[in-house]
Design an enzyme around this catalytic site. Structure first.
Site, PDB file in Angstrom:
ATOM      1  N   CYS A   8     -62.681 103.609  25.819  1.00  9.65           N
ATOM      2  CA  CYS A   8     -62.139 104.963  25.714  1.00  9.65           C
ATOM      3  C   CYS A   8     -61.472 105.163  24.355  1.00  9.65           C
ATOM      4  CB  CYS A   8     -61.202 105.273  26.881  1.00  9.65           C
ATOM      5  SG  CYS A   8     -60.831 107.048  27.029  1.00  9.65           S
ATOM      6  N   GLU A  10     -62.507  99.509  33.567  1.00 14.32           N
ATOM      7  CA  GLU A  10     -61.354  98.812  34.149  1.00 14.32           C
ATOM      8  C   GLU A  10     -60.596  99.669  35.154  1.00 14.32           C
ATOM      9  OE1 GLU A  10     -59.197 101.088  30.905  1.00 14.32           O
ATOM     10  OE2 GLU A  10     -61.217 100.684  31.631  1.00 14.32           O
ATOM     11  N   HIS A  42     -64.186 104.158  31.433  1.00 13.78           N
ATOM     12  CA  HIS A  42     -63.173 103.190  31.848  1.00 13.78           C
ATOM     13  C   HIS A  42     -63.727 102.221  32.902  1.00 13.78           C
ATOM     14  CE1 HIS A  42     -59.475 104.580  29.875  1.00 13.78           C
ATOM     15  NE2 HIS A  42     -59.957 105.805  30.018  1.00 13.78           N
TER      16      HIS A  42
END
Length: 252
Positions: A119, A222, A220
């Site tokens: 990002c 994660e 993202h």
């Protein structure tokens, strides 16, 4: 197998955001996910905050890292890519963190240390190499984020098309469903970067360096709601690149 564990520097903007407790709590969950997946993937991962350290200390603390992950966060300072503030949806900036992360990316290019930008980290990679950003995506359809809600509720899932000849396609295939929340994107890619994935509206979703093991993804992996296989797969690719770089350095 390497003679010593591979070291991964997981670099965020700052360790804590007391002025934004809800956002801070959400970021903590994503950083924890990155660190946990790294540990399960065989890395010795160290968490480092660019703002808290500054450029010199960040470079010193990462000097022995075998690879780097640059995580998400605040908007990149506009003057670093030749633009002005005052754009729609403008978020806070942190020039200390920006300059520290940019210095880290540039050194990584020189040393061929593998980098994964996520990002904001993906945008930092491009800005570090002379690229520009689209300062605000007029995204009425909500493709890239859900507007008007707190950050932890703004994530949205969408598909990206990945170039079949890219390294990223070897990891995720030519189509992937990703989880994102962003209002900016790469405009002109930095020197040596090639666009390897786009969203349905044409926004740049991933880049790779043409000769160095540097990759950026706009989404993202994660995030707690993301495909659980994506981040481990990306970290496994990073590990492969780190092993190759360590072998090359030792053979030189």
């Amino acid at each position: 197998m390497p003679s010593e564990p591979l070291r991964l520097a997981v670099v965020e903007v700052t360790r804590h955001r007391p002025h934004a407790p809800r956002y801070d709590a959400y970021v903590q969950t994503m950083v924890a996910r990155a660190l946990g997946d790294a540990a399960r993937g065989g890395w010795v991962a160290e968490r480092l905050a660019a703002r808290d350290l500054g450029a010199d200390a960040l470079l010193r603390e990462t000097s022995r890292a075998d690879a780097v992950v640059v995580l998400g966060g605040e908007d990149v300072s506009p003057h670093l890519y030749g633009a002005q503030g005052g754009y729609p949806g403008e978020g806070p900036h942190d020039v200390v963190a920006d300059e520290a992360q940019i210095a880290l990316v540039r050194r990584s290019l020189e040393t061929l240390t593998p980098v994964l930008g996520i990002c904001r980290g993906h945008q930092i990679v491009s800005v570090a190499l002379g690229g520009t950003l689209v300062q605000h995506l007029h995204d009425e359809s909500g493709l890239h984020r859900t507007g008007g809600v707190p950050a932890d509720l703004s994530m949205t899932d969408h598909s990206v098309a990945i170039e079949s000849t890219s390294r990223l396609a070897g990891v995720l295939g030519t189509t992937a469903v990703v989880r994102s929340s962003h209002h900016q994107a790469i405009g002109r890619p930095g020197d040596g970067l090639v666009v390897v994935a786009r969203a349905a509206d044409g926004a740049v979703e991933a880049v790779e360096h043409e000769r160095a093991p540097i990759t950026g993804v706009q989404w993202h992996p994660e995030d707690p709601g993301a495909d659980r296989a994506q981040l481990p797969a990306l970290l496994a690719r990073l590990r492969h690149e780190a092993l190759a770089n360590r072998t090359s350095v030792r053979a030189a």
